[in-house]
Design a protein around this motif. Structure first.
Motif: not given
Length: 288
Positions: A157-160, A211-217, A224-229
Motif C-alpha cells: 500500500i503506497c500512501y502518505c 501495489m495499491v496507490v492511494v492518490i490524494s493531493d 516517498a510515494c513518488d519513489f515507490q510509484t
C-alpha cells in the motif's frame, strides 16, 4: 558494451538509461512551438499518443517531460534507439547530432551499472547504516522468520501519512473480511532500523504481487510515494502485469498524476459506484 557499437544496440537500451540532463535538453529543443521544425507534438504523435492525449499535455509547462515519462511507462518499445529513430523521422537530426555524445555517455553508464549489479557483492566488515543487518530477503517485517521463507503479501500500500485513516478502512475491508487479503502497510508491518529505500524496493519487487496507490493531493507532494510509484512502474512496462492499482478516495484539487493516467482507476468518490468499490479492488488484488 561500448558506446561506439552500431546503433542497432541502442534498440535494446530502455529509455530509463537517459538521465535528467538529456531529458532537459530535449525539452529545450522540443517544448517551444515551431512553425518550421517539428516540436514535441510531432514526437508524441510518432510515439503513438492520441490527439486527445496530446491536447492534455499542452497544459504542462514541460510537455516533453510528460510525454517521455508516459511513453517509457506504457510502452516496452520505449528505447533509446527508438527515440533517436523518431527524432529522425520528424526531421530533427539537429537534436540527434547535438545530444548524441551525452546519450552515448548515459548508455555507457547504464551498462556499467548493469555489470555492477550482476557481480556478486563484496563482503565487508564495516557497519553501513544504510544496509540491513540481516540479508535483504529476511528479517525486515514483523512476521518474518529469519530462518524460514520471507513473508509475502498480496499488495503493497503506497500512501502518505495524511491518508492513513483510509488505509485503516482498507485493512478492515480487505484483511478482516472474507477476502482475507494480506496487505503490506509500511508503518504496521516493517521493522524499524533499516534503510527505507532498500526495504521499500525489496518489498515492492519481491514480496508483494501488486501495489495499491492511494492518490490524494498530499500524495502528489510526497517524495516517498513518488519513489515507490516510479519504482513499481519500472517493473511493469505498459502495465502488462496489472501491478499498479490507483485508488482515489476523496476529491482532489490538483491534477491527477500524468504518469498514472493510462491506468484504470478505482474511484471511491463516486456515490453511484461506491458499493462496488471494495469488490472490484479485492478481485484485482486476488488475481494470480
Amino acid at each position: 558494451m561500448a558506446c561506439a557499437d552500431p546503433e542497432v544496440h541502442l534498440s535494446t537500451v530502455p529509455l530509463v538509461a537517459l538521465n535528467m540532463t538529456v531529458r532537459k535538453k530535449l525539452g529545450l529543443y522540443l517544448n517551444p512551438k515551431h512553425t518550421v521544425a517539428a516540436d514535441w507534438m510531432a514526437v508524441a504523435e510518432a510515439m503513438g499518443f492520441t490527439y486527445l492525449e496530446i491536447q492534455n499535455y499542452e497544459a504542462s509547462s514541460n510537455p516533453t517531460k510528460g510525454v517521455l515519462e508516459d511513453w517509457q511507462a506504457r510502452n516496452s518499445d520505449a528505447t533509446v534507439g527508438r527515440l533517436l529513430s523518431i527524432l529522425r523521422e520528424v526531421e530533427r537530426e539537429d537534436i540527434v547530432e547535438d545530444l548524441r555524445p551525452l546519450i552515448d555517455e548515459d548508455v555507457r553508464k547504464y551498462y556499467e551499472n548493469l555489470k555492477k549489479k550482476s557481480e556478486p557483492p563484496l563482503q565487508v566488515h564495516e557497519v553501513d547504516s544504510c544496509v540491513p543487518r540481516t540479508p535483504e530477503r529476511f528479517g525486515i517485517t514483523v512476521d518474518d522468520d529469519p530462518e524460514g521463507a520471507p513473508e509475502l503479501f498480496d499488495a503493497f500500500i503506497c500512501y502518505c501519512q495524511s491518508d492513513f485513516k483510509f488505509v485503516h478502512e482498507m485493512i478492515r475491508e480487505l484483511e478482516q473480511t472474507d477476502y482475507r487479503l494480506k496487505l503490506c502497510v509500511f508503518d504496521r508491518d516493517v521493522l524499524p532500523g533499516s534503510c527505507v529505500w532498500t526495504i521499500t524496493s525489496e518489498l515492492i519487487e519481491r514480496r508483494c504481487k501488486r501495489m495499491v496507490v492511494v492518490i490524494s493531493d498530499e500524495y502528489l507532494d510526497s517524495d516517498a510515494c513518488d519513489f515507490q510509484t516510479k519504482f513499481a512502474l519500472s517493473l511493469c512496462p505498459g502495465a502488462r502485469s496489472k501491478r499498479l492499482i490507483p485508488v482515489i478516495y476523496k476529491p482532489m484539487k490538483k491534477p491527477f498524476p500524468s504518469i498514472l493516467r493510462f491506468l484504470t482507476v478505482c474511484d471511491y468518490t463516486r456515490p453511484c459506484t461506491q458499493a462496488w468499490f471494495w469488490v472490484r479492488l479485492a478481485k484485482a488484488l486476488s488475481l494470480p
